[in-house]
Write a protein that holds these residues in place. Structure first.
Motif, PDB file in Angstrom:
ATOM      1  N   PHE A   1       0.834  -1.197   0.000  1.00  0.00           N
ATOM      2  CA  PHE A   1       0.000   0.000   0.000  1.00  0.00           C
ATOM      3  C   PHE A   1       0.877   1.258   0.000  1.00  0.00           C
ATOM      4  O   PHE A   1       1.977   1.279   0.579  1.00  0.00           O
ATOM      5  N   ASN A   2       0.342   2.270  -0.660  1.00  0.00           N
ATOM      6  CA  ASN A   2       0.897   3.601  -0.436  1.00  0.00           C
ATOM      7  C   ASN A   2       0.155   4.248   0.732  1.00  0.00           C
ATOM      8  O   ASN A   2      -0.687   3.617   1.378  1.00  0.00           O
ATOM      9  N   ARG A   3       0.463   5.482   1.022  1.00  0.00           N
ATOM     10  CA  ARG A   3      -0.162   6.128   2.179  1.00  0.00           C
ATOM     11  C   ARG A   3      -1.676   6.232   2.008  1.00  0.00           C
ATOM     12  O   ARG A   3      -2.442   5.980   2.946  1.00  0.00           O
ATOM     13  N   SER A   4      -2.131   6.587   0.788  1.00  0.00           N
ATOM     14  CA  SER A   4      -3.569   6.732   0.554  1.00  0.00           C
ATOM     15  C   SER A   4      -4.290   5.392   0.686  1.00  0.00           C
ATOM     16  O   SER A   4      -5.397   5.314   1.221  1.00  0.00           O
ATOM     17  N   GLY A   5      -3.659   4.330   0.179  1.00  0.00           N
ATOM     18  CA  GLY A   5      -4.270   3.006   0.318  1.00  0.00           C
ATOM     19  C   GLY A   5      -4.391   2.582   1.762  1.00  0.00           C
ATOM     20  O   GLY A   5      -5.406   2.024   2.191  1.00  0.00           O
ATOM     21  N   PHE A   6      -3.349   2.848   2.548  1.00  0.00           N
ATOM     22  CA  PHE A   6      -3.401   2.532   3.977  1.00  0.00           C
ATOM     23  C   PHE A   6      -4.498   3.341   4.679  1.00  0.00           C
ATOM     24  O   PHE A   6      -5.234   2.822   5.531  1.00  0.00           O
ATOM     25  N   GLN A   7      -4.636   4.604   4.320  1.00  0.00           N
ATOM     26  CA  GLN A   7      -5.669   5.436   4.937  1.00  0.00           C
ATOM     27  C   GLN A   7      -7.073   4.965   4.543  1.00  0.00           C
ATOM     28  O   GLN A   7      -8.007   5.053   5.340  1.00  0.00           O
ATOM     29  N   GLN A   8      -7.230   4.451   3.300  1.00  0.00           N
ATOM     30  CA  GLN A   8      -8.527   3.897   2.897  1.00  0.00           C
ATOM     31  C   GLN A   8      -8.882   2.679   3.748  1.00  0.00           C
ATOM     32  O   GLN A   8     -10.031   2.514   4.190  1.00  0.00           O
ATOM     33  N   ILE A   9      -7.882   1.808   3.981  1.00  0.00           N
ATOM     34  CA  ILE A   9      -8.115   0.639   4.841  1.00  0.00           C
ATOM     35  C   ILE A   9      -8.476   1.097   6.249  1.00  0.00           C
ATOM     36  O   ILE A   9      -9.396   0.563   6.889  1.00  0.00           O
ATOM     37  N   GLN A  10      -7.762   2.097   6.761  1.00  0.00           N
ATOM     38  CA  GLN A  10      -8.051   2.615   8.095  1.00  0.00           C
ATOM     39  C   GLN A  10      -9.479   3.141   8.190  1.00  0.00           C
ATOM     40  O   GLN A  10     -10.206   2.876   9.163  1.00  0.00           O
ATOM     41  N   LEU A  11      -9.925   3.881   7.159  1.00  0.00           N
ATOM     42  CA  LEU A  11     -11.282   4.437   7.152  1.00  0.00           C
ATOM     43  C   LEU A  11     -12.331   3.332   7.124  1.00  0.00           C
ATOM     44  O   LEU A  11     -13.314   3.361   7.885  1.00  0.00           O
ATOM     45  N   ASP A  12     -12.132   2.330   6.247  1.00  0.00           N
ATOM     46  CA  ASP A  12     -13.114   1.244   6.129  1.00  0.00           C
ATOM     47  C   ASP A  12     -13.208   0.444   7.423  1.00  0.00           C
ATOM     48  O   ASP A  12     -14.313   0.106   7.883  1.00  0.00           O
ATOM     49  N   ILE A  13     -12.073   0.151   8.025  1.00  0.00           N
ATOM     50  CA  ILE A  13     -12.068  -0.649   9.254  1.00  0.00           C
ATOM     51  C   ILE A  13     -12.705   0.127  10.400  1.00  0.00           C
ATOM     52  O   ILE A  13     -13.475  -0.425  11.201  1.00  0.00           O
ATOM     53  N   GLN A  14     -12.406   1.417  10.484  1.00  0.00           N
ATOM     54  CA  GLN A  14     -12.985   2.214  11.569  1.00  0.00           C
ATOM     55  C   GLN A  14     -14.501   2.303  11.445  1.00  0.00           C
ATOM     56  O   GLN A  14     -15.228   2.266  12.442  1.00  0.00           O
ATOM     57  N   PHE A  15     -15.004   2.393  10.203  1.00  0.00           N
ATOM     58  CA  PHE A  15     -16.458   2.446  10.008  1.00  0.00           C
ATOM     59  C   PHE A  15     -17.109   1.116  10.399  1.00  0.00           C
ATOM     60  O   PHE A  15     -18.245   1.094  10.878  1.00  0.00           O
ATOM     61  N   LEU A  16     -16.382   0.002  10.194  1.00  0.00           N
ATOM     62  CA  LEU A  16     -16.952  -1.314  10.499  1.00  0.00           C
ATOM     63  C   LEU A  16     -17.054  -1.583  11.995  1.00  0.00           C
ATOM     64  O   LEU A  16     -17.799  -2.485  12.399  1.00  0.00           O
ATOM     65  N   ARG A  17     -16.336  -0.857  12.824  1.00  0.00           N
ATOM     66  CA  ARG A  17     -16.296  -1.197  14.243  1.00  0.00           C
ATOM     67  C   ARG A  17     -17.683  -1.185  14.878  1.00  0.00           C
ATOM     68  O   ARG A  17     -18.091  -2.136  15.536  1.00  0.00           O
ATOM     69  N   THR A  18     -18.419  -0.100  14.682  1.00  0.00           N
ATOM     70  CA  THR A  18     -19.715   0.032  15.363  1.00  0.00           C
ATOM     71  C   THR A  18     -20.734  -1.000  14.878  1.00  0.00           C
ATOM     72  O   THR A  18     -21.348  -1.698  15.693  1.00  0.00           O
TER      73      THR A  18
ATOM     74  N   PRO B   1      -1.340   7.602   9.315  1.00  0.00           N
ATOM     75  CA  PRO B   1      -2.796   7.452   9.420  1.00  0.00           C
ATOM     76  C   PRO B   1      -3.515   8.767   9.177  1.00  0.00           C
ATOM     77  O   PRO B   1      -2.918   9.847   9.208  1.00  0.00           O
ATOM     78  N   LEU B   2      -4.815   8.654   8.918  1.00  0.00           N
ATOM     79  CA  LEU B   2      -5.652   9.841   8.791  1.00  0.00           C
ATOM     80  C   LEU B   2      -5.760  10.557  10.138  1.00  0.00           C
ATOM     81  O   LEU B   2      -5.798   9.914  11.193  1.00  0.00           O
ATOM     82  N   GLU B   3      -5.827  11.846  10.082  1.00  0.00           N
ATOM     83  CA  GLU B   3      -6.038  12.596  11.313  1.00  0.00           C
ATOM     84  C   GLU B   3      -7.445  12.341  11.831  1.00  0.00           C
ATOM     85  O   GLU B   3      -8.390  12.219  11.048  1.00  0.00           O
ATOM     86  N   PRO B   4      -7.612  12.237  13.130  1.00  0.00           N
ATOM     87  CA  PRO B   4      -8.928  11.907  13.693  1.00  0.00           C
ATOM     88  C   PRO B   4     -10.053  12.827  13.238  1.00  0.00           C
ATOM     89  O   PRO B   4     -11.156  12.339  12.980  1.00  0.00           O
ATOM     90  N   PRO B   5      -9.879  14.140  13.114  1.00  0.00           N
ATOM     91  CA  PRO B   5     -11.003  14.966  12.626  1.00  0.00           C
ATOM     92  C   PRO B   5     -11.438  14.583  11.218  1.00  0.00           C
ATOM     93  O   PRO B   5     -12.633  14.533  10.922  1.00  0.00           O
ATOM     94  N   ILE B   6     -10.452  14.303  10.346  1.00  0.00           N
ATOM     95  CA  ILE B   6     -10.798  13.902   8.968  1.00  0.00           C
ATOM     96  C   ILE B   6     -11.487  12.542   8.987  1.00  0.00           C
ATOM     97  O   ILE B   6     -12.486  12.319   8.287  1.00  0.00           O
ATOM     98  N   LEU B   7     -10.965  11.630   9.769  1.00  0.00           N
ATOM     99  CA  LEU B   7     -11.564  10.294   9.867  1.00  0.00           C
ATOM    100  C   LEU B   7     -12.998  10.380  10.361  1.00  0.00           C
ATOM    101  O   LEU B   7     -13.910   9.744   9.804  1.00  0.00           O
ATOM    102  N   ASP B   8     -13.235  11.174  11.375  1.00  0.00           N
ATOM    103  CA  ASP B   8     -14.575  11.315  11.927  1.00  0.00           C
ATOM    104  C   ASP B   8     -15.519  11.974  10.923  1.00  0.00           C
ATOM    105  O   ASP B   8     -16.687  11.581  10.807  1.00  0.00           O
TER     106      ASP B   8
END
Length: 742
Positions: free
Chosen positions: A668-685, A717-724
């Motif tokens: 992964f590049n940085r953007s790909g890693f951040q996409q994975i981070q976003l998808d996984i964080q959304f799946l938690r709830t 990683p994505l910054e928490p405000p952007i992620l939220d």
């Protein structure tokens, strides 16, 4: 000596020897190894000895021959040098050509990946629009189909209401064949609703049929009617299943009279021919065998025990009547042996029909996702199959009890055999039912001649819902059906022993319970595997399709998250119809687990993260998850229980482990890693809402993030405000699409 002067065979031999000497470092592997003394031809071998060769050449040649050999060797050396140089040039040209081809292939593949990515986006767009069209037209199509079914139902209802009038017209015109056809066609409805909705129609139709039966009886016994007309009347009476069918419409004394005439003939024959005893015994035994062979053919059809008892009474009466005049034939004992085959076949065929009924109920499990969500078809199928197994077994036992309760001499002598046959029948039936479950689930191939029984289950892929129904049905059989059958057998079919003590008990409930307990576990695991494989295919497609090294910055949660949650929702709908809820024992994990991907972090930490550089972000992420791995001991895979939460949790665990493995196969590049981070964080709830062990889900989701960071070139990683913000945008979009869903 020039090149043109050397023969072609010698030149080819030199080239072969040259290549052999280069590629064969082991001298022992050379087939033409020199002998101990050597020859002049040994110069082309790998074990060439120059001193030995010169000594041998000087001994065998004069000065002129040595000078000639010198010239020849100089020319050969020159030719070999030329050949070796050409060989090197040719190989070098091939290497250059292969390198150019690899470069061209690499450039073509890089362009193809971009085109495939665009094609995938277009395909997904077309699919979404197609789903929208199907959704918009679905309600109208369902409404039309419902109206069509209503129209067909009204036609049937109208036919039932018009049936008495139709039968009256047929009686007037003597069209008895049409009347029988109309009435037999309406019989299933009368049996189901004749005592409620169509009570008046049923009563009027039965009155008309009584007139028809009376008229057909008159035709059958009328001497003025033709043979064809009387035969047609007998056939119609048989179709009506009237008690006075062809065998019964004749006076009951007719059969007895014929047997009595046969007995009187035997008595008279013995007086006239005193030595005819052996022939008469053979004749009487053949008559008994013929009766029971006809009975065996009769029991192949689906008949009740009452019908078979009537046949056995008639045969037994004939046997006793003939035994009075031919006692030395011992016909009662002879008929006892012949009757064993007929009664045993009836018991076996009864269990075969019961197995067929249960299979028919299970093969009707075929539903669409909309029906699964609204009409609960799996629950209906489970209740129907439970009823088919339990009530069917009780009906079979009640049917067999009539043989034991009857005082017919033939059955009294067969009592112990019947008890053993019933117990053996249940043992074999339940074992065959287990095999049928495995066959319907796709875990076993059919090797029996009755392959058509499972044709519907293997014409297409096996439904996962059917496998879940079979798993729960196996537990029901173990816990409810087998104990009930054991109680009934102990109460009504105890004893037996005709099969011998050395063969052991005929019915072993403990063994059958173990079989269905094991079958239930296998089928439950099979359902989990089927559902997991379906979701894993979706995950594999998601991670193998894009070029993660050139991934763009994440704009929103990816579509695969929606598809993943839809699959889990379908699984939840299925398990809620079949499995009970388990005890609520959710494992909560506090927010102080060190996860850097949480969107609920405090402002101070957010500020620090926003100011961190790439190297600091990588170190922080890895150190956090390494600390988590050493601090926590989470039991990931546990035994699958027969509860909704356990099955769903197990499937989610397996899917997340598959997701982790797919991530490890990519870079992964940085953007790909951040996409994975976003998808996984959304799946938690949403995942925590459907599982029973939230700690394990958090652990597995964190493992996916760790795996992605390890395979990332720049794991910032994505910054928490952007992620939220991105997660809130996705939630708002889902709320617009499903305004009713809370």
């Amino acid at each position: 000596m020039g090149t043109d002067d050397v023969p072609l065979d010698d030149k080819a031999k030199r080239m072969r020897d040259l290549l052999s000497s280069f590629y064969s470092p082991d001298p022992s592997s050379t087939p033409n190894a020199p002998s101990k003394h050597g020859t002049l031809d040994a110069i082309n071998t790998t074990s060439f000895d120059p001193d030995q060769y010169m000594n041998l050449l000087v001994q065998k040649s004069n000065l002129e021959a040595l000078l000639k050999r010198h010239v020849e060797m100089a020319a050969e050396i020159k030719n070999l040098d030329t050949d070796l140089q050409m060989l090197v040039y040719e190989n070098y040209n091939k290497f250059i050509s292969a390198t150019d081809s690899i470069k061209r292939m690499k450039s073509n593949i890089v362009g193809m990946e971009a085109n495939m990515g665009q094609l995938l986006d277009k395909i997904m767009s077309v699919q979404s629009r197609s789903d929208g069209v199907n959704t918009s037209l679905f309600e109208k199509r369902e409404h039309i189909e419902k109206l069509h079914r209503t129209r067909n139902l009204l036609r049937k209802v109208q036919f039932i209401y018009d049936l008495p009038a139709r039968l009256g017209k047929c009686i007037k015109s003597e069209a008895y064949a049409d009347a029988v056809k109309f009435y037999t066609g309406a019989m299933p409805i009368f049996k189901a609703y004749g005592d409620s909705s169509f009570q008046d129609c049923k009563r009027a139709s039965e009155d008309a049929v009584a007139i028809i039966v009376k008229n057909l009886q008159g035709k059958l016994f009328s001497d003025s009617e033709s043979i064809q007309a009387r035969a047609e009347a007998a056939v119609l009476l048989k179709q009506l299943d009237f008690p006075g069918k062809v065998s019964d419409l004749s006076p009951t004394t007719a059969h007895e009279a014929s047997v009595r005439e046969f007995a009187e003939a035997i008595r008279a024959y013995r007086i006239i021919f005193p030595d005819s005893g052996r022939q008469l015994i053979t004749l009487a035994q053949d008559l008994v065998i013929n009766h029971f062979e006809t009975t065996e053919q009769y029991v192949k059809r689906r008949i009740s025990s009452a019908n078979l008892l009537g046949v056995l009474r008639t045969i037994w009466a004939d046997v006793l009547l003939m035994d009075e005049v031919l006692h030395e034939a011992v016909l009662p004992d002879f008929s006892l042996e012949a009757a064993q085959g007929a009664v045993k076949k009836y018991v076996a065929s009864t269990f075969t029909y019961l197995l067929q009924d249960i299979s028919d109920v299970l093969l009707r499990v075929n539903v669409s996702p909309k029906e699964a969500a609204e009409e609960h078809p799996l629950q209906v199928a489970l209740e129907a199959s439970r009823k088919a197994v339990l009530q069917g077994s009780m009906d079979v036992l009640l049917d067999f009890c009539q043989f034991l309760d009857d005082d017919l001499g033939l059955l009294v002598k067969l009592r112990d055999f019947i008890i053993d046959w019933v117990q053996e029948g249940f043992q074999g039936f339940l074992s065959a039912l287990d095999d049928r479950f495995l066959l319907l689930s796709g875990r076993k191939n059919s090797s029996s001649p009755d392959q058509g029984l499972t044709e519907g289950a293997h014409s297409e892929k096996v439904l996962a819902g059917l496998v879940l129904v079979l798993a729960q049905l196996s537990i029901f059989i173990e816990q409810t059906v087998i104990p009930r059958i054991t109680e009934e057998i102990a109460a009504s079919f105890s004893g037996g022993g005709a099969r011998g003590i050395e063969n052991g008990p005929a019915f072993v409930p403990g063994e059958i319970c173990r079989i269905f307990r094991s079958a239930g576990e296998k089928l439950l695991h099979h359902y989990v595997n089927m559902r997991t494989q379906r979701v894993s295919a979706l995950l594999r497609k998601r991670f193998s399709t894009p070029n993660w090294v050139k991934h763009k910055e994440p704009r929103e949660v990816h579509m695969f998250v929606d598809l993943f949650l839809q699959e889990l929702k379908a699984i939840g709908i299925e398990v809620k119809q079949i499995l009970p809820q388990g005890l609520l024992r959710k494992h909560w994990r506090s927010d102080s687990n060190g996860s850097t991907t949480s969107s609920r972090s405090n402002p101070l930490r957010d500020d620090k993260m926003s100011r961190s550089n790439t190297q600091r972000a990588r170190s922080q992420l890895l150190e956090t998850h390494l600390a988590k791995l050493f601090k926590q001991k989470v039991e990931i895979f546990t035994k699958v229980e027969y509860t909704q939460e356990s099955v769903v949790t197990t499937i989610v665990k397996l899917c997340l482990k598959s997701l982790q493995e797919f991530v490890r196969l990519q870079t992964f590049n940085r953007s790909g890693f951040q996409q994975i981070q976003l998808d996984i964080q959304f799946l938690r709830t949403p995942l925590k809402e459907i599982v029973e062990d939230e700690a394990v889900i958090d652990f597995l989701l964190d493992e996916v993030i760790v795996a992605a960071s390890e395979r990332c070139l720049d794991p910032t990683p994505l910054e928490p405000p952007i992620l939220d913000r991105l997660i809130q945008a996705k939630l708002a979009k889902l709320k617009e699409q499903n305004p009713i869903t809370p």
